[in-house]
Design a protein around this motif. Sequence first.
Motif, mmCIF file in Angstrom:
data_model
loop_
_atom_site.group_PDB
_atom_site.id
_atom_site.type_symbol
_atom_site.label_atom_id
_atom_site.label_comp_id
_atom_site.label_asym_id
_atom_site.label_seq_id
_atom_site.Cartn_x
_atom_site.Cartn_y
_atom_site.Cartn_z
ATOM 1 N N PRO A 77 0.821 -1.206 0.000
ATOM 2 C CA PRO A 77 0.000 0.000 0.000
ATOM 3 C C PRO A 77 0.860 1.263 0.000
ATOM 4 O O PRO A 77 1.894 1.305 0.656
ATOM 5 C CB PRO A 77 -0.794 -0.112 1.300
ATOM 6 C CG PRO A 77 -0.006 -1.021 2.156
ATOM 7 C CD PRO A 77 0.704 -1.967 1.241
ATOM 8 N N PRO A 78 0.458 2.286 -0.767
ATOM 9 C CA PRO A 78 1.233 3.522 -0.780
ATOM 10 C C PRO A 78 1.109 4.241 0.556
ATOM 11 O O PRO A 78 0.065 4.216 1.195
ATOM 12 C CB PRO A 78 0.571 4.337 -1.884
ATOM 13 C CG PRO A 78 -0.810 3.812 -1.983
ATOM 14 C CD PRO A 78 -0.747 2.359 -1.579
ATOM 15 N N HIS A 79 2.192 4.833 0.982
ATOM 16 C CA HIS A 79 2.168 5.681 2.169
ATOM 17 C C HIS A 79 2.505 7.076 1.685
ATOM 18 O O HIS A 79 3.453 7.260 0.944
ATOM 19 C CB HIS A 79 3.166 5.192 3.201
ATOM 20 C CG HIS A 79 2.666 3.995 3.935
ATOM 21 N ND1 HIS A 79 2.350 4.011 5.263
ATOM 22 C CD2 HIS A 79 2.389 2.743 3.498
ATOM 23 C CE1 HIS A 79 1.920 2.815 5.629
ATOM 24 N NE2 HIS A 79 1.939 2.019 4.587
ATOM 25 N N LYS A 80 1.703 8.026 2.086
ATOM 26 C CA LYS A 80 1.905 9.371 1.553
ATOM 27 C C LYS A 80 2.730 10.212 2.501
ATOM 28 O O LYS A 80 2.475 10.252 3.691
ATOM 29 C CB LYS A 80 0.563 10.040 1.297
ATOM 30 C CG LYS A 80 -0.188 9.313 0.199
ATOM 31 C CD LYS A 80 -1.133 10.218 -0.545
ATOM 32 C CE LYS A 80 -1.648 9.452 -1.758
ATOM 33 N NZ LYS A 80 -2.510 10.253 -2.597
ATOM 34 N N ALA A 81 3.714 10.861 1.956
ATOM 35 C CA ALA A 81 4.510 11.815 2.710
ATOM 36 C C ALA A 81 4.145 13.188 2.194
ATOM 37 O O ALA A 81 3.967 13.389 1.007
ATOM 38 C CB ALA A 81 5.993 11.558 2.491
ATOM 39 N N THR A 82 3.968 14.121 3.089
ATOM 40 C CA THR A 82 3.663 15.476 2.655
ATOM 41 C C THR A 82 4.968 16.223 2.464
ATOM 42 O O THR A 82 5.712 16.435 3.411
ATOM 43 C CB THR A 82 2.794 16.179 3.698
ATOM 44 O OG1 THR A 82 1.616 15.413 3.876
ATOM 45 C CG2 THR A 82 2.421 17.577 3.232
ATOM 46 N N LEU A 83 5.243 16.568 1.231
ATOM 47 C CA LEU A 83 6.454 17.306 0.923
ATOM 48 C C LEU A 83 6.088 18.754 0.644
ATOM 49 O O LEU A 83 5.358 19.038 -0.281
ATOM 50 C CB LEU A 83 7.145 16.724 -0.314
ATOM 51 C CG LEU A 83 7.821 15.367 -0.156
ATOM 52 C CD1 LEU A 83 8.452 14.950 -1.467
ATOM 53 C CD2 LEU A 83 8.890 15.435 0.918
ATOM 54 N N ARG A 234 8.544 11.598 7.188
ATOM 55 C CA ARG A 234 7.751 10.464 7.680
ATOM 56 C C ARG A 234 6.882 9.918 6.562
ATOM 57 O O ARG A 234 6.448 10.648 5.695
ATOM 58 C CB ARG A 234 6.855 10.903 8.847
ATOM 59 C CG ARG A 234 7.624 10.994 10.155
ATOM 60 C CD ARG A 234 6.689 11.172 11.331
ATOM 61 N NE ARG A 234 6.024 9.929 11.693
ATOM 62 C CZ ARG A 234 6.611 8.962 12.416
ATOM 63 N NH1 ARG A 234 7.832 9.076 12.821
ATOM 64 N NH2 ARG A 234 5.939 7.877 12.707
ATOM 65 N N ILE A 235 6.665 8.609 6.562
ATOM 66 C CA ILE A 235 5.753 8.013 5.586
ATOM 67 C C ILE A 235 4.630 7.309 6.322
ATOM 68 O O ILE A 235 4.692 7.115 7.514
ATOM 69 C CB ILE A 235 6.433 7.010 4.620
ATOM 70 C CG1 ILE A 235 7.220 5.937 5.398
ATOM 71 C CG2 ILE A 235 7.367 7.740 3.699
ATOM 72 C CD1 ILE A 235 7.788 4.850 4.507
ATOM 73 N N HIS B 79 2.401 19.884 -1.125
ATOM 74 C CA HIS B 79 2.254 19.032 -2.303
ATOM 75 C C HIS B 79 2.579 17.637 -1.854
ATOM 76 O O HIS B 79 3.571 17.418 -1.183
ATOM 77 C CB HIS B 79 3.203 19.474 -3.409
ATOM 78 C CG HIS B 79 2.699 20.681 -4.126
ATOM 79 N ND1 HIS B 79 2.275 20.663 -5.420
ATOM 80 C CD2 HIS B 79 2.520 21.945 -3.696
ATOM 81 C CE1 HIS B 79 1.863 21.872 -5.777
ATOM 82 N NE2 HIS B 79 2.006 22.672 -4.751
ATOM 83 N N LEU B 83 5.021 8.067 -1.553
ATOM 84 C CA LEU B 83 6.231 7.283 -1.332
ATOM 85 C C LEU B 83 5.830 5.861 -1.008
ATOM 86 O O LEU B 83 5.162 5.615 -0.027
ATOM 87 C CB LEU B 83 7.028 7.857 -0.163
ATOM 88 C CG LEU B 83 7.743 9.178 -0.373
ATOM 89 C CD1 LEU B 83 8.481 9.561 0.888
ATOM 90 C CD2 LEU B 83 8.714 9.082 -1.528
ATOM 91 N N THR B 84 6.204 4.954 -1.872
ATOM 92 C CA THR B 84 5.986 3.544 -1.605
ATOM 93 C C THR B 84 7.359 2.963 -1.293
ATOM 94 O O THR B 84 8.338 3.393 -1.860
ATOM 95 C CB THR B 84 5.398 2.862 -2.851
ATOM 96 O OG1 THR B 84 4.232 3.568 -3.235
ATOM 97 C CG2 THR B 84 5.036 1.430 -2.587
ATOM 98 N N GLY B 179 6.374 5.089 8.942
ATOM 99 C CA GLY B 179 7.805 4.922 8.701
ATOM 100 C C GLY B 179 8.514 6.248 8.823
ATOM 101 O O GLY B 179 7.890 7.317 8.823
#
Lengths: 235, 235
Positions: A77-83, A234-235, B79, B83-84, B179
């Motif tokens: 599953p994708p984990h989203k990081a806020t960049l 963080r992810i 934005h 991240l996978t 993570g």
Amino acid sequence: MNLRVKEPNSWTQIREELLRRINERVWQPGETIPGEADLAEEFGCARTTVNRALRDLAETGLVIRKRKAGTRVAVNPPHKATLTIPIIREEVEARGAEHRHVLTLKEIRPLPPHLHAAFPVPPGADALYTETLHYADDRPFLYEERYTNLEAVPEMSVAPMDKISLNEWLVQNAPYTTGDMTFFAISADTALARFFECPVGTALYVVERITWNSDLPITHVRMTYAPGYRMRTRI
Amino acid sequence: MNLRVKEPNSWTQIREELLRRINERVWQPGETIPGEADLAEEFGCARTTVNRALRDLAETGLVIRKRKAGTRVAVNPPHKATLTIPIIREEVEARGAEHRHVLTLKEIRPLPPHLHAAFPVPPGADALYTETLHYADDRPFLYEERYTNLEAVPEMSVAPMDKISLNEWLVQNAPYTTGDMTFFAISADTALARFFECPVGTALYVVERITWNSDLPITHVRMTYAPGYRMRTRI
């Protein structure tokens, strides 16, 4: 856990229970889970309630729904990081230091050939090249080399670059819709070694970033960080 | 653009127009935009329709809504990058090369002191230390050093590590909820220089990653990439 209680379960309660089964691997990654009708019966609720919970899990990428094949638990599953594009001043201040920047070079330059593909400024358009040194409490922190497409940001020619760094000015004045980031390592050349007061050849962490506003390239920046710098997310 | 047409505008049409005003900076970053009632009048639609569009923009972080102060255009909108955790084999194959891995070390080890804070394996729990070499068409690609909390992943002791790399096995078998990733540069020591067939001191790009399943630490991995490697992401 038996969810069959007198009150019908809300879709968020059902989502919680589905999440638990995925995280505790009652349902394995890749496994097809029971159908909506079966789950609705098990939970004693309407099928639409189960559907709402499954849609939510599918939106976050935890399950994959196929019309005929049913619903599977995602394998990766994708984990989203806020960049967010960081404002360097704020990053330095968050470390409890004082930020200072010096604009050492500012000139209209033709784009170097190696950037033509990645940063397609329209032919004939001016690119402003700038070099900025960033300090944290007078220690060198970051070396910034930047090409900016003046056609995308005409107001930049009057930006008060001595008062505010271009990094911060662009974040506040040039909205972007998409960006491309690259992370890698380089060895310090003589100019970088002089700025960072480190031996030539020291390993340095570099971020290159290109931003666009729709199809218009805004800026290409290469940021070289002081020896030992670590970027975290963080992810 | 005048949106006042005979048909009432849908909330997605209104969102499009609001987006245009933000991207073209009709409304500047940080500016407070007109209230819902004013926008509803301008667009000839119900206030709830404007509200729906504004809620959507607020969810993506483009505007900030405060109950009393109204709605402001975000100064530095987030934005999101997806991240996978990459499967190294797939990354190598995407470059058109063949992936091969060699597990060179596998032993129960006490966690080194510098990891105690970042990777709090429960006292007394076994951590499995592994070293894996990854190749792309027989060229060295990545050097992987990993500590895995066997209490979090007991099945790992029977994973077929010669057939499938631990990276791939864990992605498929050990779901994680959060993570922590760190990116930096190091100079090649003699062991890395020997593996990558590069001079000692060559700048190398490193990613460290820790994953948790809720509060349980799963694995701490340090991945050192071949000289010249670049990691890319879109924002």
